[in-house]
Design a protein around this motif. Structure first.
Motif, PDB file in Angstrom:
ATOM      1  N   LYS A 133       0.844  -1.215   0.000  1.00 35.52           N
ATOM      2  CA  LYS A 133       0.000   0.000   0.000  1.00 35.52           C
ATOM      3  C   LYS A 133       0.876   1.261   0.000  1.00 35.52           C
ATOM      4  N   ASN A 134       1.905   1.259   0.839  1.00 35.31           N
ATOM      5  CA  ASN A 134       2.816   2.419   0.880  1.00 35.31           C
ATOM      6  C   ASN A 134       3.505   2.642  -0.465  1.00 35.31           C
ATOM      7  N   LEU A 135       3.879   1.552  -1.111  1.00 31.79           N
ATOM      8  CA  LEU A 135       4.551   1.673  -2.414  1.00 31.79           C
ATOM      9  C   LEU A 135       3.594   2.212  -3.476  1.00 31.79           C
ATOM     10  N   LEU A 136       2.385   1.687  -3.499  1.00 39.95           N
ATOM     11  CA  LEU A 136       1.410   2.137  -4.496  1.00 39.95           C
ATOM     12  C   LEU A 136       0.974   3.579  -4.244  1.00 39.95           C
ATOM     13  N   ASP A 137       0.962   3.987  -2.981  1.00 42.59           N
ATOM     14  CA  ASP A 137       0.627   5.386  -2.662  1.00 42.59           C
ATOM     15  C   ASP A 137       1.646   6.347  -3.286  1.00 42.59           C
ATOM     16  N   LYS A 138       2.908   5.920  -3.371  1.00 41.89           N
ATOM     17  CA  LYS A 138       3.932   6.772  -3.994  1.00 41.89           C
ATOM     18  C   LYS A 138       3.621   6.998  -5.470  1.00 41.89           C
ATOM     19  N   ILE A 139       3.141   5.954  -6.115  1.00 40.42           N
ATOM     20  CA  ILE A 139       2.817   6.074  -7.543  1.00 40.42           C
ATOM     21  C   ILE A 139       1.618   6.996  -7.753  1.00 40.42           C
ATOM     22  N   LYS A 140       0.663   6.934  -6.837  1.00 38.24           N
ATOM     23  CA  LYS A 140      -0.543   7.762  -6.961  1.00 38.24           C
ATOM     24  C   LYS A 140      -0.215   9.252  -6.883  1.00 38.24           C
ATOM     25  N   GLN A 141       0.912   9.595  -6.266  1.00 40.03           N
ATOM     26  CA  GLN A 141       1.254  11.010  -6.064  1.00 40.03           C
ATOM     27  C   GLN A 141       2.179  11.575  -7.141  1.00 40.03           C
ATOM     28  N   LEU A 142       2.407  10.820  -8.197  1.00 41.67           N
ATOM     29  CA  LEU A 142       3.295  11.306  -9.255  1.00 41.67           C
ATOM     30  C   LEU A 142       2.681  12.507  -9.976  1.00 41.67           C
ATOM     31  N   LYS A 143       3.543  13.395 -10.433  1.00 45.95           N
ATOM     32  CA  LYS A 143       3.091  14.586 -11.155  1.00 45.95           C
ATOM     33  C   LYS A 143       2.875  14.245 -12.632  1.00 45.95           C
ATOM     34  N   PRO A 144       1.856  14.848 -13.241  1.00 37.61           N
ATOM     35  CA  PRO A 144       1.643  14.607 -14.681  1.00 37.61           C
ATOM     36  C   PRO A 144       2.746  15.252 -15.511  1.00 37.61           C
ATOM     37  N   ILE A 145       3.196  14.547 -16.529  1.00 39.11           N
ATOM     38  CA  ILE A 145       4.253  15.067 -17.407  1.00 39.11           C
ATOM     39  C   ILE A 145       3.628  15.416 -18.756  1.00 39.11           C
ATOM     40  N   ASP A 235      22.798   5.885  -9.093  1.00 42.44           N
ATOM     41  CA  ASP A 235      23.374   4.730  -8.397  1.00 42.44           C
ATOM     42  C   ASP A 235      22.746   3.451  -8.951  1.00 42.44           C
ATOM     43  N   GLU A 236      23.599   2.547  -9.422  1.00 38.74           N
ATOM     44  CA  GLU A 236      23.095   1.297 -10.024  1.00 38.74           C
ATOM     45  C   GLU A 236      22.142   0.535  -9.102  1.00 38.74           C
ATOM     46  N   SER A 237      22.477   0.473  -7.807  1.00 35.26           N
ATOM     47  CA  SER A 237      21.673  -0.332  -6.880  1.00 35.26           C
ATOM     48  C   SER A 237      20.246   0.193  -6.728  1.00 35.26           C
ATOM     49  N   LYS A 238      20.030   1.475  -7.083  1.00 35.27           N
ATOM     50  CA  LYS A 238      18.689   2.052  -6.938  1.00 35.27           C
ATOM     51  C   LYS A 238      17.840   1.883  -8.192  1.00 35.27           C
ATOM     52  N   PHE A 239      18.465   1.382  -9.259  1.00 38.93           N
ATOM     53  CA  PHE A 239      17.718   1.268 -10.514  1.00 38.93           C
ATOM     54  C   PHE A 239      17.701  -0.150 -11.078  1.00 38.93           C
ATOM     55  N   LEU A 240      18.785  -0.880 -10.894  1.00 41.25           N
ATOM     56  CA  LEU A 240      18.869  -2.173 -11.578  1.00 41.25           C
ATOM     57  C   LEU A 240      18.285  -3.320 -10.764  1.00 41.25           C
ATOM     58  N   ARG A 241      18.020  -3.087  -9.490  1.00 44.90           N
ATOM     59  CA  ARG A 241      17.424  -4.129  -8.669  1.00 44.90           C
ATOM     60  C   ARG A 241      15.911  -3.920  -8.560  1.00 44.90           C
ATOM     61  N   SER A 242      15.190  -4.996  -8.761  1.00 49.70           N
ATOM     62  CA  SER A 242      13.722  -4.922  -8.703  1.00 49.70           C
ATOM     63  C   SER A 242      13.265  -5.129  -7.262  1.00 49.70           C
ATOM     64  N   ASN A 243      13.053  -4.035  -6.550  1.00 51.74           N
ATOM     65  CA  ASN A 243      12.602  -4.146  -5.160  1.00 51.74           C
ATOM     66  C   ASN A 243      11.857  -2.877  -4.756  1.00 51.74           C
ATOM     67  N   THR A 244      11.721  -2.655  -3.469  1.00 53.76           N
ATOM     68  CA  THR A 244      10.920  -1.507  -3.031  1.00 53.76           C
ATOM     69  C   THR A 244      11.579  -0.179  -3.420  1.00 53.76           C
ATOM     70  N   VAL A 245      12.902  -0.182  -3.550  1.00 55.39           N
ATOM     71  CA  VAL A 245      13.607   1.056  -3.927  1.00 55.39           C
ATOM     72  C   VAL A 245      13.219   1.494  -5.340  1.00 55.39           C
ATOM     73  N   SER A 246      12.773   0.568  -6.169  1.00 50.67           N
ATOM     74  CA  SER A 246      12.355   0.900  -7.540  1.00 50.67           C
ATOM     75  C   SER A 246      11.257   1.970  -7.524  1.00 50.67           C
ATOM     76  N   PHE A 247      10.399   1.935  -6.513  1.00 54.51           N
ATOM     77  CA  PHE A 247       9.305   2.902  -6.429  1.00 54.51           C
ATOM     78  C   PHE A 247       9.848   4.304  -6.078  1.00 54.51           C
ATOM     79  N   ASP A 248      10.891   4.348  -5.245  1.00 50.09           N
ATOM     80  CA  ASP A 248      11.541   5.631  -4.939  1.00 50.09           C
ATOM     81  C   ASP A 248      12.237   6.179  -6.190  1.00 50.09           C
ATOM     82  N   SER A 249      12.774   5.286  -6.998  1.00 49.88           N
ATOM     83  CA  SER A 249      13.435   5.716  -8.240  1.00 49.88           C
ATOM     84  C   SER A 249      12.419   6.305  -9.214  1.00 49.88           C
ATOM     85  N   VAL A 250      11.207   5.769  -9.222  1.00 53.08           N
ATOM     86  CA  VAL A 250      10.140   6.339 -10.048  1.00 53.08           C
ATOM     87  C   VAL A 250       9.855   7.774  -9.613  1.00 53.08           C
TER      88      VAL A 250
END
Length: 265
Positions: A133-145, A235-250
């Motif tokens: 839920k916390n991860l999906l909430d981050k996506i909901k708050q993205l700004k329109p491009i 930083d490679e570790s924040k982009f190339l690994r598929s985990n919760t950090v991927s949502f912060d990278s978004v």
């Protein structure tokens, strides 16, 4: 004693729950990506083995890297569950009876699905629901491009590799509001820098980490020095690994794309 349907059903539920919740006590993580998820589900105590680049789980023994697993160490740990990206990364024939979970999501949706599965396997369903839920909430708050930038993501300078459609980076870029100019259905795509130049990306992202240790910044390479594209180092570790950090990278890329696009017509 006469067994009613409800008694049998209750017994099956208890048995099923036991198998899911308590079956795995000795876990080896060969997929570095999944370490972050085990930690956030409070499963540190079951991790007895890990790969070299995983910083978490200080008491876990290192079994090599995900590309070069020491089978003797792996066997000595007596795991009941191994989490790997692919079965081909280790000799499974010497580990009969050990459950193998393949963790290799290529999308944010896939990460959410795997978190819920692991939560269910270890009786951490509620924790997994809170985390997703916390991860999906981050996506909901993205700004329109309004003006989506054309983006290329450099995986490695030599040999030259960029992120394809099967790389988690592709979904991170798209979810953040950008367009990955590489349309090939592969994780990593070998190409030439001349080909990238012809595609005229607006933003050039290059990672730094174990796969790209000392790259020359693209704007200092002769082929790119006269372009106007925005150069971004990550930083490679924040982009190339598929985990919760991927949502912060978004979220990070979304802010970057928003700033880039707001003054463009």
């Amino acid at each position: 004693m006469k067994l009613t349907k409800s008694t049998v059903l209750a017994a099956l539920i208890v048995l099923f729950s036991f198998n899911l919740s308590f079956a795995y006590k000795r876990v080896v993580l060969l997929a570095p990506d999944v370490a972050d998820i085990f930690h956030k589900l409070n499963l540190d105590n079951v991790v007895v083995g890990k790969t070299k680049n995983v910083k978490l789980f200080k008491n876990a023994k290192i079994v090599g890297t995900h590309l070069s697993v020491n089978t003797e160490i792996l066997i000595s740990l007596k795991p009941d569950l191994i989490v790997a990206r692919r079965k081909t990364e280790f000799d499974a024939s010497k580990l009969k009876g050990v459950k193998i979970l393949i963790y290799n999501p290529h999308t944010l949706k896939g990460i959410i699905k795997e978190i819920k599965l692991i939560g269910k396997m270890f009786n951490r369903g509620k924790k997994a629901e809170e985390l997703t839920k916390n991860l999906l909430d981050k996506i909901k708050q993205l700004k329109p491009i309004k003006h989506k930038p054309k983006v290329v993501f450099e995986i490695m300078q030599t040999p030259y590799l960029v992120a394809g459609k099967k790389c988690i980076v592709n979904d991170i870029i798209q979810t953040a509001g950008g367009i990955n100019i590489i349309n090939k259905n592969r994780m990593f795509v070998r190409t030439l820098q001349e080909n990238i130049l012809l595609k005229k990306p607006d933003i050039y992202i290059y990672e730094v980490g174990p796969m790209n240790k000392n790259p020359t910044p693209p704007n200092k390479r002769a082929i790119f020095k006269d372009t106007s594209m925005l150069i971004v180092k990550v930083d490679e570790s924040k982009f190339l690994r598929s985990n919760t950090v991927s949502f912060d990278s978004v979220v990070y890329l979304n802010n970057l794309f928003y700033e880039w696009s707001k003054n463009r017509k």
